[in-house]
Design an enzyme around this catalytic site. Structure first.
Site, PDB file in Angstrom:
ATOM      1  N   ARG A   1      39.030  33.749  25.465  1.00 58.35           N
ATOM      2  CA  ARG A   1      37.777  34.201  24.819  1.00 58.35           C
ATOM      3  C   ARG A   1      37.374  33.318  23.646  1.00 58.35           C
ATOM      4  O   ARG A   1      36.707  33.751  22.719  1.00 58.35           O
ATOM      5  CB  ARG A   1      37.868  35.655  24.352  1.00 58.35           C
ATOM      6  CG  ARG A   1      37.951  36.632  25.491  1.00 58.35           C
ATOM      7  CD  ARG A   1      37.379  37.982  25.133  1.00 58.35           C
ATOM      8  NE  ARG A   1      37.539  38.874  26.247  1.00 58.35           N
ATOM      9  CZ  ARG A   1      38.617  39.616  26.469  1.00 58.35           C
ATOM     10  NH1 ARG A   1      39.621  39.583  25.602  1.00 58.35           N
ATOM     11  NH2 ARG A   1      38.678  40.380  27.511  1.00 58.35           N
TER      12      ARG A   1
ATOM     13  N   LYS B   1      25.570  23.187  21.987  1.00 56.78           N
ATOM     14  CA  LYS B   1      25.330  23.567  23.387  1.00 56.78           C
ATOM     15  C   LYS B   1      26.459  23.012  24.237  1.00 56.78           C
ATOM     16  O   LYS B   1      26.707  21.802  24.214  1.00 56.78           O
ATOM     17  CB  LYS B   1      24.002  22.996  23.872  1.00 56.78           C
ATOM     18  CG  LYS B   1      22.798  23.759  23.369  1.00 56.78           C
ATOM     19  CD  LYS B   1      21.539  23.243  24.038  1.00 56.78           C
ATOM     20  CE  LYS B   1      20.317  23.940  23.486  1.00 56.78           C
ATOM     21  NZ  LYS B   1      19.075  23.353  24.011  1.00 56.78           N
TER      22      LYS B   1
ATOM     23  N   GLU C   1      17.132   8.796  24.359  1.00 56.18           N
ATOM     24  CA  GLU C   1      17.135   9.963  23.462  1.00 56.18           C
ATOM     25  C   GLU C   1      16.794   9.552  22.024  1.00 56.18           C
ATOM     26  O   GLU C   1      16.122  10.288  21.304  1.00 56.18           O
ATOM     27  CB  GLU C   1      18.495  10.672  23.481  1.00 56.18           C
ATOM     28  CG  GLU C   1      18.834  11.397  24.775  1.00 56.18           C
ATOM     29  CD  GLU C   1      18.102  12.725  24.966  1.00 56.18           C
ATOM     30  OE1 GLU C   1      17.247  13.105  24.139  1.00 56.18           O
ATOM     31  OE2 GLU C   1      18.385  13.394  25.982  1.00 56.18           O
TER      32      GLU C   1
ATOM     33  N   LYS D   1      18.499  16.041  13.988  1.00 53.16           N
ATOM     34  CA  LYS D   1      18.946  17.138  14.861  1.00 53.16           C
ATOM     35  C   LYS D   1      19.609  18.250  14.051  1.00 53.16           C
ATOM     36  O   LYS D   1      19.381  19.433  14.314  1.00 53.16           O
ATOM     37  CB  LYS D   1      19.896  16.615  15.945  1.00 53.16           C
ATOM     38  CG  LYS D   1      20.323  17.749  16.870  1.00 53.16           C
ATOM     39  CD  LYS D   1      20.654  17.362  18.262  1.00 53.16           C
ATOM     40  CE  LYS D   1      20.919  18.632  19.083  1.00 53.16           C
ATOM     41  NZ  LYS D   1      21.390  18.359  20.407  1.00 53.16           N
TER      42      LYS D   1
ATOM     43  N   GLU E   1      17.708  28.416  19.706  1.00 57.45           N
ATOM     44  CA  GLU E   1      16.482  28.048  20.418  1.00 57.45           C
ATOM     45  C   GLU E   1      15.587  29.266  20.686  1.00 57.45           C
ATOM     46  O   GLU E   1      15.161  29.515  21.809  1.00 57.45           O
ATOM     47  CB  GLU E   1      16.862  27.362  21.747  1.00 57.45           C
ATOM     48  CG  GLU E   1      15.802  26.413  22.238  1.00 57.45           C
ATOM     49  CD  GLU E   1      16.298  25.531  23.381  1.00 57.45           C
ATOM     50  OE1 GLU E   1      16.854  24.465  23.073  1.00 57.45           O
ATOM     51  OE2 GLU E   1      16.140  25.904  24.522  1.00 57.45           O
TER      52      GLU E   1
ATOM     53  N   ARG F   1      13.710  24.358  18.018  1.00 60.04           N
ATOM     54  CA  ARG F   1      14.717  23.525  18.698  1.00 60.04           C
ATOM     55  C   ARG F   1      14.196  22.974  20.025  1.00 60.04           C
ATOM     56  O   ARG F   1      14.583  21.885  20.443  1.00 60.04           O
ATOM     57  CB  ARG F   1      16.006  24.335  18.904  1.00 60.04           C
ATOM     58  CG  ARG F   1      17.106  23.497  19.526  1.00 60.04           C
ATOM     59  CD  ARG F   1      18.490  24.098  19.378  1.00 60.04           C
ATOM     60  NE  ARG F   1      19.473  23.218  19.971  1.00 60.04           N
ATOM     61  CZ  ARG F   1      20.766  23.323  19.811  1.00 60.04           C
ATOM     62  NH1 ARG F   1      21.260  24.291  19.060  1.00 60.04           N
ATOM     63  NH2 ARG F   1      21.595  22.482  20.399  1.00 60.04           N
TER      64      ARG F   1
ATOM     65  N   ASN G   1      13.204  18.659  23.169  1.00 62.44           N
ATOM     66  CA  ASN G   1      13.097  18.386  24.603  1.00 62.44           C
ATOM     67  C   ASN G   1      11.856  17.602  24.982  1.00 62.44           C
ATOM     68  O   ASN G   1      11.361  17.718  26.102  1.00 62.44           O
ATOM     69  CB  ASN G   1      13.164  19.706  25.389  1.00 62.44           C
ATOM     70  CG  ASN G   1      14.563  20.257  25.343  1.00 62.44           C
ATOM     71  OD1 ASN G   1      15.477  19.693  25.916  1.00 62.44           O
ATOM     72  ND2 ASN G   1      14.732  21.323  24.591  1.00 62.44           N
TER      73      ASN G   1
ATOM     74  N   HIS H   1      11.589  15.999  28.439  1.00 67.09           N
ATOM     75  CA  HIS H   1      12.671  16.535  29.264  1.00 67.09           C
ATOM     76  C   HIS H   1      12.193  17.329  30.479  1.00 67.09           C
ATOM     77  O   HIS H   1      12.911  17.408  31.469  1.00 67.09           O
ATOM     78  CB  HIS H   1      13.609  17.405  28.415  1.00 67.09           C
ATOM     79  CG  HIS H   1      14.554  16.593  27.565  1.00 67.09           C
ATOM     80  ND1 HIS H   1      14.114  15.683  26.630  1.00 67.09           N
ATOM     81  CD2 HIS H   1      15.913  16.551  27.523  1.00 67.09           C
ATOM     82  CE1 HIS H   1      15.170  15.125  26.039  1.00 67.09           C
ATOM     83  NE2 HIS H   1      16.265  15.638  26.564  1.00 67.09           N
TER      84      HIS H   1
ATOM     85  N   HIS I   1      13.934  16.215  33.838  1.00 64.36           N
ATOM     86  CA  HIS I   1      14.825  17.023  34.688  1.00 64.36           C
ATOM     87  C   HIS I   1      14.368  16.973  36.141  1.00 64.36           C
ATOM     88  O   HIS I   1      15.196  16.868  37.058  1.00 64.36           O
ATOM     89  CB  HIS I   1      14.883  18.475  34.199  1.00 64.36           C
ATOM     90  CG  HIS I   1      15.588  18.615  32.884  1.00 64.36           C
ATOM     91  ND1 HIS I   1      15.310  19.625  31.982  1.00 64.36           N
ATOM     92  CD2 HIS I   1      16.549  17.863  32.305  1.00 64.36           C
ATOM     93  CE1 HIS I   1      16.084  19.465  30.910  1.00 64.36           C
ATOM     94  NE2 HIS I   1      16.841  18.421  31.086  1.00 64.36           N
TER      95      HIS I   1
ATOM     96  N   HIS J   1      20.287  10.404  32.597  1.00 60.39           N
ATOM     97  CA  HIS J   1      19.475  11.357  31.828  1.00 60.39           C
ATOM     98  C   HIS J   1      18.525  10.676  30.841  1.00 60.39           C
ATOM     99  O   HIS J   1      17.322  10.943  30.834  1.00 60.39           O
ATOM    100  CB  HIS J   1      20.395  12.349  31.111  1.00 60.39           C
ATOM    101  CG  HIS J   1      19.659  13.322  30.243  1.00 60.39           C
ATOM    102  ND1 HIS J   1      18.822  14.285  30.758  1.00 60.39           N
ATOM    103  CD2 HIS J   1      19.604  13.446  28.895  1.00 60.39           C
ATOM    104  CE1 HIS J   1      18.289  14.966  29.766  1.00 60.39           C
ATOM    105  NE2 HIS J   1      18.749  14.486  28.617  1.00 60.39           N
TER     106      HIS J   1
HETATM  107  N1  GLY Z   1      19.516  18.500  23.597  1.00 61.76           N
HETATM  108  C1  GLY Z   1      18.678  19.490  23.074  1.00 61.76           C
HETATM  109  C2  GLY Z   1      19.367  20.493  22.203  1.00 61.76           C
HETATM  110  O1  GLY Z   1      20.520  20.326  21.873  1.00 61.76           O
HETATM  111  O2  GLY Z   1      18.768  21.471  21.848  1.00 61.76           O
END
Ligand code: GLY
Length: 361
Positions: free
Chosen positions: A125, A147, A189, A231, A241, A246, A250, A253, A257, A269
């Protein structure tokens, strides 16, 4: 070891530091000392990265502080971001008696960061996690912000969690061994931050194209630090997000994608993001947010860095629209894009008419 730069990600009791330096991998032992007691450390890397000794340097630096270290390596590439690889790692962690006082450290690119973080978020956990990103893309984006996740066969990053690391250690020297396409993927990026979020960074990039193209360590350190700072600020404002802030990370993106899926992920990517950003700029021009001078400046900037700007062969526009309607970030099947409104600024635009996209794709 050269000067270190420290950038803080401010998230209350989940706050952490990003350390950026050159030849500073052996610094990890002292970085981790602040998080004792640590019962053991698992270093997860991949079979490409392991050849460069980065994971061994990390493991040795930690072992010197008296902590028990296990080094695990998985196959390189997106094919390892699966539940099967995660399950193999869970079993190994169990065999190695990893517990909640252990720390899992990912040493590698975005795949290793996302996979290792997902395993750390789920084993027992949740155990503590640390990131040592060794690709440009991971250093400027995926290692920062918490993330983590794995792919489903038809959907990238579809299963995952938010798990902020204890810290991030970036050694700019690792960028010297990166294959050229991986380096360019990272630049895709980097460019995103400049065009959509920070005009100062755009100018720094535009005036240093030659140095960037020869991977000058000084300029790379400055760029990586600037991207991490941008960032970190956005993540601190909108960690999960939910506020619309946030999601601005993107830029390009939604198109990217759809292109990646249609290429069966042969298109890297960041390269897909580069093409997607140009598509988003074209759409923004059609919608009257930016003018042709903006678009042309962005295209020549991407080209000077060797980044792709044209949609590759084999991309079908109807399929692209369908895929974009069902992107992870779309809601109620609406077409949703982050579009530039000027240099260094952008906004989220919902419910774009699919007819207008015919002129872009
Ligand atoms: N790569 C976008 C984010 O981390 O929100």
């Amino acid at each position: 070891m050269s000067d270190l730069q420290i950038i803080s990600v401010s998230l209350g009791n989940r706050s952490y530091d990003i350390e950026i330096g050159s030849e500073n991998l052996e610094h990890i032992g002292s970085f981790l000392a602040a998080f004792k007691p640590i019962s053991s450390v698992v270093v997860v890397t991949d079979e490409n990265v392991i050849h460069y000794d980065y994971a061994h340097q990390v493991a040795e630096s930690i072992a010197e502080t008296g902590i028990d270290v296990h080094l695990l390596s998985v196959a390189a590439g997106e094919q390892s971001k699966t539940v099967e690889t995660a399950a193999t790692l869970w079993e190994t962690l169990l065999e190695e008696k990893i517990d909640r006082k252990s720390v899992l450290i990912s040493v590698g690119g975005g795949v290793i960061g996302d996979l290792g973080g997902f395993v750390a978020a789920t084993f027992a956990r949740g155990i503590r996690f640390f990131q040592v990103p060794t690709t440009l893309l991971a250093q400027v984006d995926s290692s920062v912000g918490g993330k983590v996740g794995i792919d489903l066969p038809k959907a990238k990053n579809m299963v995952g969690a938010f798990l902020q690391p204890l810290g991030v250690l970036i050694d700019i020297k690792t960028l010297q061994t990166l294959p050229e396409t991986q380096y360019q993927s990272g630049l895709g990026e980097v460019v995103k931050y400049g065009v959509a979020l920070n005009a100062g960074l755009f100018q720094l990039l535009e005036t240093n194209i030659e140095k960037i193209n020869v991977r000058d360590s000084q300029i790379l350190k400055q760029i990586v630090a600037e991207c991490c700072r941008i960032k970190a600020t956005i993540v601190a404002e909108d960690e999960f997000e939910t506020t619309g802030r946030r999601v601005l990370l993107n830029y390009g993106h939604t198109f990217a994608h759809a292109f990646e899926i249609q290429s069966d992920f042969a298109l890297l990517h960041g390269l897909a993001v580069s093409i997607g950003s140009i598509c988003a700029a074209r759409l923004a021009m059609r919608m009257g947010f930016v003018d042709e001078i903006f678009l042309k400046r962005q295209i020549s900037f991407h080209q000077a860095l060797g980044l792709p700007t044209e949609i590759p062969d084999g991309i079908d526009w109807l399929q692209t629209i369908e895929l974009m309607r069902h992107d992870k970030k779309s809601e109620f099947g609406k077409l949703r894009f982050v579009l530039p409104t000027g240099l260094g600024s952008c906004r989220l635009v919902d419910n774009v008419d699919s007819q207008i996209l015919k002129h872009i794709l």
